[in-house]
Motif scaffolding. Structure first.
Motif, PDB file in Angstrom:
ATOM      1  N   UNK A 198       0.809  -1.223   0.000  1.00 36.46           N
ATOM      2  CA  UNK A 198       0.000   0.000   0.000  1.00 36.46           C
ATOM      3  C   UNK A 198       0.838   1.267   0.000  1.00 36.46           C
ATOM      4  N   UNK A 199       2.127   1.149   0.291  1.00 34.43           N
ATOM      5  CA  UNK A 199       2.991   2.312   0.374  1.00 34.43           C
ATOM      6  C   UNK A 199       3.627   2.695  -0.963  1.00 34.43           C
ATOM      7  N   UNK A 200       3.354   1.911  -2.009  1.00 36.19           N
ATOM      8  CA  UNK A 200       3.958   2.170  -3.312  1.00 36.19           C
ATOM      9  C   UNK A 200       2.888   2.565  -4.327  1.00 36.19           C
ATOM     10  N   UNK A 201       3.251   3.393  -5.299  1.00 39.74           N
ATOM     11  CA  UNK A 201       2.261   3.817  -6.295  1.00 39.74           C
ATOM     12  C   UNK A 201       1.744   2.630  -7.102  1.00 39.74           C
ATOM     13  N   UNK A 202       0.502   2.731  -7.535  1.00 40.39           N
ATOM     14  CA  UNK A 202      -0.122   1.631  -8.278  1.00 40.39           C
ATOM     15  C   UNK A 202       0.631   1.319  -9.565  1.00 40.39           C
ATOM     16  N   UNK A 218      -1.451   6.760   5.356  1.00 42.18           N
ATOM     17  CA  UNK A 218      -0.791   6.011   4.300  1.00 42.18           C
ATOM     18  C   UNK A 218      -0.601   6.871   3.054  1.00 42.18           C
ATOM     19  N   UNK A 219      -1.550   7.742   2.770  1.00 46.32           N
ATOM     20  CA  UNK A 219      -1.444   8.581   1.573  1.00 46.32           C
ATOM     21  C   UNK A 219      -0.192   9.449   1.616  1.00 46.32           C
ATOM     22  N   UNK A 220       0.120   9.998   2.787  1.00 45.55           N
ATOM     23  CA  UNK A 220       1.304  10.846   2.904  1.00 45.55           C
ATOM     24  C   UNK A 220       2.589  10.055   2.748  1.00 45.55           C
ATOM     25  N   UNK A 221       2.632   8.876   3.345  1.00 48.61           N
ATOM     26  CA  UNK A 221       3.828   8.050   3.221  1.00 48.61           C
ATOM     27  C   UNK A 221       3.996   7.558   1.788  1.00 48.61           C
ATOM     28  N   UNK A 222       2.888   7.202   1.139  1.00 53.38           N
ATOM     29  CA  UNK A 222       2.956   6.768  -0.259  1.00 53.38           C
ATOM     30  C   UNK A 222       3.447   7.907  -1.149  1.00 53.38           C
ATOM     31  N   UNK A 223       2.991   9.105  -0.875  1.00 52.25           N
ATOM     32  CA  UNK A 223       3.442  10.271  -1.634  1.00 52.25           C
ATOM     33  C   UNK A 223       4.945  10.467  -1.474  1.00 52.25           C
ATOM     34  N   UNK A 276      10.762  14.909  -0.991  1.00 56.97           N
ATOM     35  CA  UNK A 276       9.362  15.107  -0.611  1.00 56.97           C
ATOM     36  C   UNK A 276       9.121  14.638   0.822  1.00 56.97           C
ATOM     37  N   UNK A 277       9.762  13.548   1.205  1.00 53.33           N
ATOM     38  CA  UNK A 277       9.692  13.031   2.567  1.00 53.33           C
ATOM     39  C   UNK A 277      10.156  14.111   3.554  1.00 53.33           C
ATOM     40  N   UNK A 278      11.282  14.734   3.251  1.00 53.42           N
ATOM     41  CA  UNK A 278      11.826  15.777   4.117  1.00 53.42           C
ATOM     42  C   UNK A 278      10.914  17.010   4.122  1.00 53.42           C
TER      43      UNK A 278
END
Length: 326
Positions: A107-111, A298-303, A311-313
């Protein structure tokens, strides 16, 4: 991302079932051919620099009543607690479906990321005296697999030492989230980086990738019960400001090309640590992932995974009292 796994408990089941030299010979073919035993045996031989096989050690043990002097497969630790390990293996097999939750990683990776990841999961009661370890290998056709081994002979001492208590439910949580998902995410993130092109080996990029991958991995370990792990591991954030300062200094040094290999290695070297408070990059990464996860889910972590460490930082900097350099 699709994670496929196979499970093998032969390195636990077979040693516990064998009780004589004749039993070793009767099960010798099973011991040599079982994937789980092969995984444990190859790792033990590699890490301890020995050519001794498990069959050889078992024969010696049942012939003499004691392990060999080197005892590379830790047979003494296994057979001293045979009854306990028999019960533990049986209890965990009953819980097996709930011990694997790789959908949480997927779920943490883009489709759009459709690569497959193949994992071999194994239980053992013999071999290297570590609670869990990962080994990568290739099959006869060159396809890469990653093996994850849980040593049940280390379960009680590991949880008592690191968390101050033992229970079957805590062990199940530790296997599922603290080991399988923790290590599985880092393997999956490595595959994702590879899919985007040749990964950069520049120190600044290595540091930022470690921040994201290790930080999210630690968050996956603890997010299901943050209150418990905060108390058990002393995760109160007191060390975070100092680690942020160190991170920013490291980023400046990496960009100025003044960072030493020794200092970089201190930040990046994988270690068998019990919580993210023992390595500075883990401290910063964990609290960044935790802040993003608690605010954006999860949406934020996936992003962050999809767009990368910068982007994480940036997501963390928008939330936290500390500013990380990127």
């Amino acid at each position: 991302m699709r994670i496929h796994y196979s499970f093998d408990d032969s390195a636990a089941r077979l040693p516990l079932a064998i009780r004589s030299t004749e039993g070793v010979f009767d099960r010798a073919a099973d011991l040599r051919n079982a994937p789980g035993v092969q995984l444990v045996e190859l790792t033990t031989q590699h890490m301890l620099n020995t050519g001794t096989t498990l069959v050889d050690e078992l024969v010696h043990y049942f012939d003499t009543g004691t392990p060999s002097e080197a005892d590379p497969y830790a047979l003494n630790a296994c057979y001293v607690q045979r009854d306990l390990l028999d019960d533990l293996l049986r209890d965990l097999r009953d819980r097996l479906p709930s011990l694997v939750a790789f959908d949480e990683i997927e779920a943490l990776f883009p489709a759009s990321f459709e690569r497959d990841l193949n994992l071999a999961l194994a239980f053992t009661v013999v071999g290297v005296p570590a609670f869990g370890y990962v080994r990568s290998f290739s099959d006869s056709e060159g396809e890469e697999f990653h093996g994850m081994v849980v040593n049940l002979a280390q379960a009680y001492p590991h949880l008592e030492s690191e968390l101050g208590q033992f229970s079957l439910s805590l062990l199940a949580d530790t296997i599922r989230s603290g080991f399988f998902n923790h290590e599985g995410f880092q393997l999956a993130y490595g595959e994702y980086r590879e899919s985007l092109g040749r990964p950069s080996n520049a120190p600044v990029d290595l540091l930022k990738d470690a921040l994201l991958s290790r930080g999210i991995a630690w968050y996956l370990s603890y997010r299901h019960d943050l209150t418990f792990y905060d108390e058990a591991l002393g995760l109160n954030g007191d060390s975070l400001p100092k680690c942020v300062v160190s991170w920013n200094e490291m980023m400046d040094a990496a960009r100025d090309h003044t960072i030493s290999d020794t200092r970089l290695d201190e930040w990046l070297r994988p270690r068998d640590v019990r919580h993210p408070g023992e390595l500075e990059v883990d401290v910063v990464g964990y609290y960044a992932a935790r802040a993003i996860g608690e605010q954006h889910g999860i949406d934020g972590l996936r992003e962050a995974v999809a767009q990368g460490p910068d982007r994480f930082i940036a997501l963390y900097n928008a939330l936290g009292p500390h500013t990380l350099k990127s």
